[in-house]
Structure formats: structure tokens, C-alpha cells
Design a protein around this motif. Structure first.
Motif, PDB file in Angstrom:
ATOM      1  N   ILE A 138      35.500 -50.114 -19.795  1.00  0.00           N
ATOM      2  CA  ILE A 138      36.102 -48.783 -19.640  1.00  0.00           C
ATOM      3  C   ILE A 138      35.158 -47.879 -18.852  1.00  0.00           C
ATOM      4  N   ASP A 139      35.691 -46.765 -18.362  1.00  0.00           N
ATOM      5  CA  ASP A 139      34.861 -45.897 -17.517  1.00  0.00           C
ATOM      6  C   ASP A 139      34.063 -44.886 -18.355  1.00  0.00           C
ATOM      7  N   TRP A 140      33.311 -44.025 -17.677  1.00  0.00           N
ATOM      8  CA  TRP A 140      32.438 -43.063 -18.365  1.00  0.00           C
ATOM      9  C   TRP A 140      33.218 -42.065 -19.216  1.00  0.00           C
ATOM     10  N   GLN A 141      34.427 -41.742 -18.795  1.00  0.00           N
ATOM     11  CA  GLN A 141      35.226 -40.769 -19.566  1.00  0.00           C
ATOM     12  C   GLN A 141      35.586 -41.341 -20.939  1.00  0.00           C
ATOM     13  N   GLU A 152      30.918 -42.463 -10.576  1.00  0.00           N
ATOM     14  CA  GLU A 152      30.695 -43.328 -11.751  1.00  0.00           C
ATOM     15  C   GLU A 152      29.186 -43.530 -11.963  1.00  0.00           C
ATOM     16  N   ILE A 153      28.466 -43.826 -10.862  1.00  0.00           N
ATOM     17  CA  ILE A 153      27.025 -44.096 -10.991  1.00  0.00           C
ATOM     18  C   ILE A 153      26.285 -42.870 -11.534  1.00  0.00           C
ATOM     19  N   SER A 154      26.788 -41.671 -11.246  1.00  0.00           N
ATOM     20  CA  SER A 154      26.084 -40.461 -11.690  1.00  0.00           C
ATOM     21  C   SER A 154      26.003 -40.376 -13.214  1.00  0.00           C
ATOM     22  N   HIS A 155      26.759 -41.193 -13.926  1.00  0.00           N
ATOM     23  CA  HIS A 155      26.741 -41.172 -15.404  1.00  0.00           C
ATOM     24  C   HIS A 155      25.837 -42.233 -16.007  1.00  0.00           C
ATOM     25  N   TRP A 156      25.058 -42.920 -15.179  1.00  0.00           N
ATOM     26  CA  TRP A 156      24.272 -44.049 -15.686  1.00  0.00           C
ATOM     27  C   TRP A 156      23.349 -43.666 -16.848  1.00  0.00           C
ATOM     28  N   ALA A 157      22.809 -42.428 -16.813  1.00  0.00           N
ATOM     29  CA  ALA A 157      21.811 -42.044 -17.827  1.00  0.00           C
ATOM     30  C   ALA A 157      22.434 -41.752 -19.199  1.00  0.00           C
ATOM     31  N   GLU A 158      23.780 -41.804 -19.292  1.00  0.00           N
ATOM     32  CA  GLU A 158      24.436 -41.594 -20.591  1.00  0.00           C
ATOM     33  C   GLU A 158      24.535 -42.900 -21.382  1.00  0.00           C
ATOM     34  N   TYR A 159      23.977 -43.983 -20.814  1.00  0.00           N
ATOM     35  CA  TYR A 159      24.136 -45.312 -21.441  1.00  0.00           C
ATOM     36  C   TYR A 159      22.832 -45.761 -22.113  1.00  0.00           C
ATOM     37  N   ASP A 160      22.957 -46.668 -23.103  1.00  0.00           N
ATOM     38  CA  ASP A 160      21.782 -47.132 -23.854  1.00  0.00           C
ATOM     39  C   ASP A 160      20.999 -48.183 -23.084  1.00  0.00           C
TER      40      ASP A 160
END
Ligand code: ADP
Ligand code: 5GP
Length: 209
Positions: free
Chosen positions: A105-108, A159-167
Motif C-alpha cells: 500500500i502507499d504512504w497514505q 512517494e519517495i519523499s515519505h521514506w523517513a516515515e518508515y521503520d
């Protein structure tokens, strides 16, 4: 009666389109009997090699709205102009019976799950080795038109701009290594103390004199 010794976890994979989520999901579910793929519903048109009920539940916009209004989606989002949603019941049943669930699924959608299911969530972001390679993969997948490929490349930055929200972050250069890294994450997360719900009784048997 069998006892449930571990609560299932939710392993989320996100990435720009073409980085390898589907490929890695398939490898992981083929080699690990305790994780199943969450099959999303979408209003997007089916690609030639996709199977209804296996890759997605392909539904009309009207049906998607009905499911949404019933509250039967765990999360939902609009991506590339199409609607996508995760059916709630199969996920809840799997987790309660100690099985893990894999999400593409995507960042949203990931942010929504973070709000509603934080403790069960493990978030993994897949990066491509380079922008050129990402474009090459989107082209060679040969399932989308040139316009769709261009639209997906244009959305990659978002999409890549959200990478830092991941573990966890995996760079999918060599697919075998990326698969191994994903398996390692899953193994370690399964051993987290809070997921091992049957542990207290077991430890009591060790300390009983
Ligand atoms: P996504 O699900 O993220 O959109 P896919 O898994 O469909 O991406 O991968 C896009 C294309 O790239 C597919 O043709 C796939 O076979 C290929 N691919 C995936 N991982 C690798 C890799 N490590 N090296 C080379 N090609 C890859
Ligand atoms: P595709 O059309 O290439 O299969 O998927 C496009 C994007 O939609 C991907 O980033 C994928 O992760 C995302 N996606 C697929 N299913 C869902 C879903 O149920 N919820 C959300 N939020 N995103 C989804």
C-alpha cells in the motif's frame, strides 16, 4: 485446544511504483507459510496478467463507495486517480489467529494504519537503486502504456519523499539480497516481546520450583 502464542503483525511495503514491491511480496509469501497477502479492492482497470481476487478485487467506483460507507475498509486512498482500499475482515481474522499479513500500500494508507493499528505495524520502504533503473523497470514490466509509465515516474518523488516515515529501508538492487533482508526484518519483528503473548505462561513453567 491450541493456544495462541503470538499476535500476528502487519508488514507494510511501500515504494515508488516499479521499485519491486510486488516481486518481493511474492517471494516472501512463497517462502513463508505464516504470512498472507492482503488483497486490496481497486477501481483501476485490470492489467493483462492480473487475476481478479488474487492481485486485487476489481470493483466499480459505485461498489467501492458502498464498501467504504459500510466501514469495511481498514484504510483507503486515491492513487494515480484510482481508488484503493484494504478489506478489514480478512486482516482482523488473520491477526487474531496469529498469522501475519503483508500489505502493498502507499504512504497514505500506511499513515492511516499508523493511526489505527500502531502496535501491530511494521513499515518497510523499498528504494530503487537509481532513478534510471526505476524507469527501466517500469518500461520492461510492459504492463502499462508509455503515458502511464511517465505518470508513475512523475509521482515517484512524491512517494519517495515519505521514506523517513518508515521503520526499515531496503534498497532493492539485487532481488535475492532484498528478499533476505525482508525475511530478516520479519524474523526479528516476530521475536519482539510484546508480540509473544504466550510468553508469560511459558516463563512461569521455567521458574516454578
Ligand atoms: P512494484 O510492485 O513496486 O510496482 P514490481 O515488483 O512490479 O514493482 O517490479 C517492477 C519490475 O521490476 C518488474 O518487471 C520486476 O520483475 C522488476 N524487478 C523487481 N526487482 C528487481 C531487481 N532487484 N532487479 C531487477 N529487476 C527487478
Ligand atoms: P498499482 O496500480 O501499481 O497496483 O498500485 C499503485 C499504488 O497503489 C502502489 O503504490 C500500491 O502500493 C498502492 N496500493 C495498492 N493497494 C492499496 C490499498 O489498498 N491502499 C492504499 N493506500 N494503497 C494501495
Amino acid at each position: 485446544m491450541s493456544t495462541i502464542s503470538r499476535r500476528g503483525l502487519m508488514l507494510v511495503l511501500s515504494s515508488p511504483s516499479g521499485a519491486g514491491k510486488s516481486t518481493l511480496s511474492r517471494l516472501l509469501t512463497d517462502t513463508d507459510a505464516n504470512i498472507t497477502m492482503s488483497v486490496s479492492a481497486t477501481t483501476r482497470a485490470k492489467r493483462p496478467n492480473e487475476v481478479d481476487g488474487r492481485d486485487y478485487f476489481f470493483v466499480s467506483p459505485a461498489r467501492f463507495t458502498e464498501i467504504l460507507v459500510e466501514g469495511a475498509f481498514l484504510e483507503h486512498a486515491t492513487v494515480f486517480g484510482n481508488q484503493y482500499g484494504t478489506p478489514r475482515k480478512p486482516v482482523e481474522d488473520a491477526l487474531a489467529s496469529g498469522r501475519d499479513v503483508l500489505f502493498d500500500i502507499d504512504w497514505q494508507g500506511t499513515q492511516q494504519l499508523e493511526q489505527t493499528a500502531k502496535d501491530d505495524l511494521v513499515r518497510v520502504f523499498i528504494l530503487p537503486p537509481s532513478r534510471d533503473e526505476l524507469e527501466r523497470r517500469l518500461r520492461t514490466r510492459a504492463e502499462d502504456s508509455a503515458e502511464v509509465v511517465a505518470a508513475r515516474m512523475a509521482k515517484a518523488n512524491d512517494e519517495i519523499s515519505h521514506w523517513a516515515e518508515y521503520d526499515y529501508i531496503i534498497k532493492n538492487d539485487d532481488v535475492a539480497r532484498a528478499h533476505l533482508e525482508l525475511q530478516s526484518i520479519l524474523s526479528a519483528e516476530r521475536l519482539k516481546r510484546r508480540r509473544q503473548t504466550g510468553l508469560v505462561d511459558f516463563v512461569n513453567t521455567l521458574t516454578r520450583s
